[in-house]
Design an enzyme around this catalytic site. Structure first.
Site, PDB file in Angstrom:
ATOM      1  CB  ILE A 148       5.776   2.689  -6.411  1.00  0.00           C
ATOM      2  CG1 ILE A 148       5.660   2.896  -4.905  1.00  0.00           C
ATOM      3  CG2 ILE A 148       4.597   3.307  -7.154  1.00  0.00           C
ATOM      4  CD1 ILE A 148       5.797   4.341  -4.475  1.00  0.00           C
ATOM      5  CG  HIS A 157      -2.165  -2.742   1.415  1.00  0.00           C
ATOM      6  ND1 HIS A 157      -2.091  -2.236   2.701  1.00  0.00           N
ATOM      7  CD2 HIS A 157      -0.959  -3.280   1.162  1.00  0.00           C
ATOM      8  CE1 HIS A 157      -0.881  -2.454   3.189  1.00  0.00           C
ATOM      9  NE2 HIS A 157      -0.174  -3.098   2.280  1.00  0.00           N
ATOM     10  CG  PHE A 158      -6.417  -7.817  -0.356  1.00  0.00           C
ATOM     11  CD1 PHE A 158      -6.671  -9.096   0.121  1.00  0.00           C
ATOM     12  CD2 PHE A 158      -7.186  -6.764   0.128  1.00  0.00           C
ATOM     13  CE1 PHE A 158      -7.661  -9.320   1.070  1.00  0.00           C
ATOM     14  CE2 PHE A 158      -8.177  -6.980   1.071  1.00  0.00           C
ATOM     15  CZ  PHE A 158      -8.410  -8.253   1.548  1.00  0.00           C
ATOM     16  CG  HIS A 159       0.934  -6.857  -1.339  1.00  0.00           C
ATOM     17  ND1 HIS A 159       1.846  -5.937  -1.816  1.00  0.00           N
ATOM     18  CD2 HIS A 159       0.698  -6.521  -0.047  1.00  0.00           C
ATOM     19  CE1 HIS A 159       2.157  -5.092  -0.843  1.00  0.00           C
ATOM     20  NE2 HIS A 159       1.467  -5.426   0.245  1.00  0.00           N
ATOM     21  CD  GLU A 200       7.050  -1.796   5.321  1.00  0.00           C
ATOM     22  OE1 GLU A 200       7.260  -0.730   4.710  1.00  0.00           O
ATOM     23  OE2 GLU A 200       7.801  -2.772   5.269  1.00  0.00           O
TER      24      GLU A 200
END
Length: 123
Positions: A21, A85-87, A80
Site C-alpha cells: 500500500i 515478508h518478502f518484497h 518495520e
C-alpha cells in the site's frame, strides 16, 4: 491481519501475496508466510517452500524486467513490520523502485578465510 485493506494477489494454505500500500514502483507486492515469525530464522523451512515460486509469479504478473526481491530482518536492517515478508519491487527506471547503497569493504583474505571456516563448520 485484516486491519489494513489488502489487495490479495495469491493465497494458499501457507502463503499470502498482496500489493504494497506504499509502493516504491508500480507492481510492488509482498509475499508473506502465514506462519508468524518476526525474522526469517523464526519460520520453519516447510513454511517457506512457496515463497520464491510465488515471488516469481508476482514478477511475471507485474511484467517486471528488472526487479528486486528484498527481505529484511530486524529494525537495524530496515524491518518495520515484525512479521517476515518478502518484497517484489519492480525497477522500471532509475527513479522508481528500490535504491540501494552497497558500502563494500576492502577484503582481508586472512580474516575472510577465518570467517569461512567458522561459518562452514556451522552449516
Amino acid at each position: 491481519m485484516g486491519d489494513i485493506p489488502a489487495f490479495k494477489l495469491f493465497e494458499s494454505e501457507k502463503v499470502l501475496a498482496f500489493l504494497d500500500i506504499q509502493p516504491l514502483s508500480r507492481g510492488h507486492a509482498l509475499v508473506i508466510p502465514k506462519h508468524h515469525g518476526a525474522k526469517l530464522t523464526d519460520i520453519p523451512d516447510d513454511q517457506l517452500e512457496e515463497i520464491l515460486p510465488v515471488a516469481k509469479k508476482l514478477v511475471l504478473a507485474a511484467g517486471a524486467i528488472n526487479y528486486n526481491i528484498l527481505q529484511n530482518n530486524g529494525h537495524l536492517a530496515h524491518q518495520e513490520v515484525d512479521h517476515v515478508h518478502f518484497h517484489m519491487i519492480p525497477k522500471p527506471n532509475d527513479q522508481e523502485g528500490l535504491g540501494v547503497g552497497w558500502p563494500a569493504a576492502k577484503t582481508d583474505m586472512d580474516k575472510l578465510k577465518e570467517l569461512f571456516a567458522e561459518m562452514k563448520s556451522k552449516m
